[in-house]
Write a protein that holds these residues in place. Structure first.
Motif, short mmCIF file in Angstrom:
data_model
loop_
_atom_site.label_atom_id
_atom_site.label_comp_id
_atom_site.label_asym_id
_atom_site.label_seq_id
_atom_site.Cartn_x
_atom_site.Cartn_y
_atom_site.Cartn_z
N HIS A 8 0.64 -0.90 0.09
CA HIS A 8 -0.08 -0.14 0.21
C HIS A 8 0.89 1.36 0.06
CE1 HIS A 8 -3.33 2.50 1.02
NE2 HIS A 8 -2.74 3.15 1.60
N CYS A 10 0.51 6.05 -0.42
CA CYS A 10 -0.87 7.10 -0.22
C CYS A 10 0.40 8.31 -0.89
CB CYS A 10 -1.47 7.18 0.37
SG CYS A 10 -0.35 7.68 2.15
N ALA A 15 -5.16 11.95 0.27
CA ALA A 15 -5.71 11.68 -1.08
C ALA A 15 -5.85 10.39 -1.63
CB ALA A 15 -5.75 13.15 -0.57
N VAL A 16 -4.80 10.12 -2.20
CA VAL A 16 -4.40 9.39 -3.33
C VAL A 16 -3.75 7.89 -2.94
CG1 VAL A 16 -3.61 8.89 -5.13
CG2 VAL A 16 -3.96 11.06 -4.74
N GLN A 17 -4.27 7.51 -2.68
CA GLN A 17 -3.89 5.70 -1.89
C GLN A 17 -3.98 5.02 -3.09
OE1 GLN A 17 -5.56 4.16 1.04
NE2 GLN A 17 -5.95 6.67 2.51
N THR A 57 -6.20 2.74 -5.55
CA THR A 57 -7.80 2.86 -4.33
C THR A 57 -8.41 3.39 -4.58
OG1 THR A 57 -6.45 2.58 -2.77
CG2 THR A 57 -6.77 0.93 -4.53
N GLN A 58 -7.66 5.14 -3.86
CA GLN A 58 -9.03 6.25 -3.56
C GLN A 58 -8.45 7.85 -4.62
OE1 GLN A 58 -9.73 6.55 0.37
NE2 GLN A 58 -8.70 8.84 0.45
N GLY A 59 -8.91 8.59 -5.07
CA GLY A 59 -7.83 9.60 -4.86
C GLY A 59 -7.39 10.10 -6.53
N ASP A 61 -8.87 10.68 -9.01
CA ASP A 61 -9.46 12.34 -10.30
C ASP A 61 -8.47 13.26 -9.39
OD1 ASP A 61 -10.88 12.09 -7.53
OD2 ASP A 61 -12.58 13.15 -8.50
N ASN A 62 -7.65 13.29 -8.69
CA ASN A 62 -6.93 14.34 -7.21
C ASN A 62 -5.88 13.54 -7.80
OD1 ASN A 62 -7.09 16.47 -5.87
ND2 ASN A 62 -6.44 14.95 -4.46
N CYS A 77 -0.13 14.39 -6.29
CA CYS A 77 -1.38 14.52 -5.85
C CYS A 77 -2.22 15.71 -5.83
CB CYS A 77 -1.50 14.63 -4.33
SG CYS A 77 -2.85 14.75 -3.21
#
Length: 144
Positions: A8, A10, A15-17, A57-59, A61-62, A77
């Motif tokens: 993992h 980030c 915010a981005v992971q 897995t997250q963010g 669009d960021n 990010c």
């Protein structure tokens, strides 16, 4: 990839992971001017992965992108400015900065673009003038 190890990572603010799965194609240190300026350090610790090994897995669009040259698409990010990856389309690989994968056993194998170094390192690893031949470089070795 189901039974392979995943790691993992980030951005600075979280915010981005993302996860990377499997093993990197290569790990090492880059001494090129672009990596030094981008990372604000004298050398960049890299882990190179096939694109399919990386999953945001997250963010997603960021994530912002900047490409100074067609060889490198640098990702960060948009909230915190934390650096994430560098896509290398010509090599069909993505550099995930080693510092973003704290659980990955980092075992560097090579120094690349050593002709541009500002911090000579005597660690016994091969020093390549530019890139290994299989990555499109000369493969020419340099002394420590």
């Amino acid at each position: 990839m189901d039974n392979e190890k995943s790691y993992h990572g980030c951005c600075f603010c979280g915010a981005v992971q993302f996860t990377v799965t499997g093993e990197p194609v290569e790990m090492g240190y880059c001494h090129c001017e672009s990596c030094r300026h981008w990372s604000a350090g004298p050398v960049n610790a890299f882990t190179l992965w096939k694109p399919e090994a990386i999953k945001v897995t997250q963010g997603a669009d960021n994530i912002g992108t900047y490409n100074k040259t067609p060889a490198s698409y640098r990702k960060w990010c948009k909230t915190c400015g934390g650096h994430l990856f560098t896509e290398h389309p010509g090599m069909k690989l993505i550099d995930v900065y080693a510092a973003l994968l704290p659980a990955l056993p980092y075992t560097p194998q090579v120094h690349v673009h050593y002709q541009e170094t500002v911090l000579p390192l005597k660690d016994g690893l091969p020093k390549i003038k530019d890139l290994p031949k299989e990555m499109g470089g000369s493969g020419e070795s340099m002394d420590e």
